[in-house]
Write a protein that holds these residues in place. Structure first.
Motif, PDB file in Angstrom:
ATOM      1  N   CYS A  83      -1.120   1.500  -3.934  1.00 42.87           N
ATOM      2  CA  CYS A  83      -1.279   0.385  -4.278  1.00 42.87           C
ATOM      3  C   CYS A  83      -1.600   1.878  -5.553  1.00 42.87           C
ATOM      4  O   CYS A  83      -2.869   2.035  -5.722  1.00 42.87           O
ATOM      5  CB  CYS A  83      -2.416  -0.326  -5.011  1.00 42.87           C
ATOM      6  N   CYS A  91       1.570  -5.106 -11.793  1.00 45.29           N
ATOM      7  CA  CYS A  91       2.147  -4.352 -11.902  1.00 45.29           C
ATOM      8  C   CYS A  91       3.925  -4.784 -11.138  1.00 45.29           C
ATOM      9  O   CYS A  91       5.254  -5.000 -11.812  1.00 45.29           O
ATOM     10  CB  CYS A  91       2.397  -3.187 -11.746  1.00 45.29           C
ATOM     11  N   ARG A 110       0.441 -10.693  -6.451  1.00 43.55           N
ATOM     12  CA  ARG A 110      -0.535 -10.784  -8.132  1.00 43.55           C
ATOM     13  C   ARG A 110      -1.212 -12.068  -7.837  1.00 43.55           C
ATOM     14  O   ARG A 110      -2.016 -11.746  -8.477  1.00 43.55           O
ATOM     15  CB  ARG A 110       0.503 -10.603  -9.083  1.00 43.55           C
ATOM     16  N   MET A 143       1.069  -0.994  -0.162  1.00 43.44           N
ATOM     17  CA  MET A 143       0.094  -0.052  -0.301  1.00 43.44           C
ATOM     18  C   MET A 143       1.006   1.108  -0.197  1.00 43.44           C
ATOM     19  O   MET A 143       1.769   1.021   0.753  1.00 43.44           O
ATOM     20  CB  MET A 143      -1.016   0.051   1.191  1.00 43.44           C
ATOM     21  N   CYS A 203       4.039  -3.575  -5.475  1.00 36.28           N
ATOM     22  CA  CYS A 203       3.610  -4.076  -3.937  1.00 36.28           C
ATOM     23  C   CYS A 203       4.878  -5.030  -3.683  1.00 36.28           C
ATOM     24  O   CYS A 203       5.316  -5.482  -2.140  1.00 36.28           O
ATOM     25  CB  CYS A 203       2.344  -4.240  -3.664  1.00 36.28           C
ATOM     26  N   GLU A 204       5.222  -5.675  -4.609  1.00 34.63           N
ATOM     27  CA  GLU A 204       5.695  -7.561  -4.207  1.00 34.63           C
ATOM     28  C   GLU A 204       7.236  -6.754  -3.775  1.00 34.63           C
ATOM     29  O   GLU A 204       7.845  -6.950  -3.392  1.00 34.63           O
ATOM     30  CB  GLU A 204       5.789  -8.114  -4.909  1.00 34.63           C
ATOM     31  N   SER A 228      -2.965   1.220  -8.499  1.00 35.89           N
ATOM     32  CA  SER A 228      -4.361   1.426  -9.000  1.00 35.89           C
ATOM     33  C   SER A 228      -5.491   0.831  -7.726  1.00 35.89           C
ATOM     34  O   SER A 228      -7.032   0.399  -8.642  1.00 35.89           O
ATOM     35  CB  SER A 228      -4.455  -0.746 -10.137  1.00 35.89           C
ATOM     36  N   THR A 229      -5.351   1.826  -6.368  1.00 34.22           N
ATOM     37  CA  THR A 229      -6.456   1.372  -5.817  1.00 34.22           C
ATOM     38  C   THR A 229      -6.687  -0.252  -4.825  1.00 34.22           C
ATOM     39  O   THR A 229      -7.414   0.143  -4.135  1.00 34.22           O
ATOM     40  CB  THR A 229      -7.603   2.723  -5.925  1.00 34.22           C
ATOM     41  N   VAL A 230      -6.176  -1.264  -5.355  1.00 36.09           N
ATOM     42  CA  VAL A 230      -6.220  -2.462  -4.688  1.00 36.09           C
ATOM     43  C   VAL A 230      -5.945  -2.193  -3.096  1.00 36.09           C
ATOM     44  O   VAL A 230      -4.650  -1.648  -2.667  1.00 36.09           O
ATOM     45  CB  VAL A 230      -5.739  -3.523  -5.370  1.00 36.09           C
ATOM     46  N   ASN A 231      -6.736  -2.413  -2.826  1.00 40.20           N
ATOM     47  CA  ASN A 231      -7.265  -2.735  -1.051  1.00 40.20           C
ATOM     48  C   ASN A 231      -6.613  -4.137  -0.209  1.00 40.20           C
ATOM     49  O   ASN A 231      -7.343  -4.909  -0.299  1.00 40.20           O
ATOM     50  CB  ASN A 231      -8.680  -2.502  -0.614  1.00 40.20           C
ATOM     51  N   ILE A 232      -5.402  -4.288  -0.435  1.00 38.65           N
ATOM     52  CA  ILE A 232      -4.393  -5.064  -0.871  1.00 38.65           C
ATOM     53  C   ILE A 232      -4.763  -6.222   0.620  1.00 38.65           C
ATOM     54  O   ILE A 232      -4.821  -7.304   0.958  1.00 38.65           O
ATOM     55  CB  ILE A 232      -2.812  -5.474  -0.140  1.00 38.65           C
ATOM     56  N   CYS A 255      -6.354  -5.332  -9.769  1.00 39.47           N
ATOM     57  CA  CYS A 255      -4.482  -4.971 -10.232  1.00 39.47           C
ATOM     58  C   CYS A 255      -4.391  -5.092 -11.672  1.00 39.47           C
ATOM     59  O   CYS A 255      -4.852  -6.204 -12.114  1.00 39.47           O
ATOM     60  CB  CYS A 255      -4.462  -6.212  -9.255  1.00 39.47           C
TER      61      CYS A 255
END
Ligand code: SF4
Length: 75
Positions: free
Chosen positions: A3, A48, A63, A1, A51-52, A5-9, A45
């Motif tokens: 992200c 990209c 991913r 975070m 985050c990793e 692309s706004t993904v709430n991981i 997602c």
């Protein structure tokens, strides 16, 4: 975070974990849909990998897990 692309991981992982532990996918989907209404859901997602790169010590294939989340919850 965060992200790009706004993904709430964390929330995606939380609901996947809840579904796996409890076996109650519909209850997890209720919260997934309720909390991640217009953004944050796993299918946003774009793989990209940012985050990793920020979280290498844990070695989580974020991913791949998000693909599992979007498949389970349908978005
Ligand atoms: S791999 Fe997916 S979740 Fe991770 S930063 Fe990129 S778009 Fe966001």
């Amino acid at each position: 975070m965060p992200c790009p692309s706004t993904v709430n991981i964390p929330e995606c992982f939380a609901q996947l974990n809840y579904a796996a532990i409890s076996g109650d996918v519909e209850y997890a989907r209720f919260f997934y849909d309720g909390l991640l209404i217009e953004s944050g859901y796993a299918s946003l997602c774009v793989k990209c990998g940012a985050c990793e790169e920020k979280c290498p010590p844990q070695g989580i294939r974020i991913r791949d897990v998000l693909t599992e989340v979007s498949t389970l919850f349908g978005r």
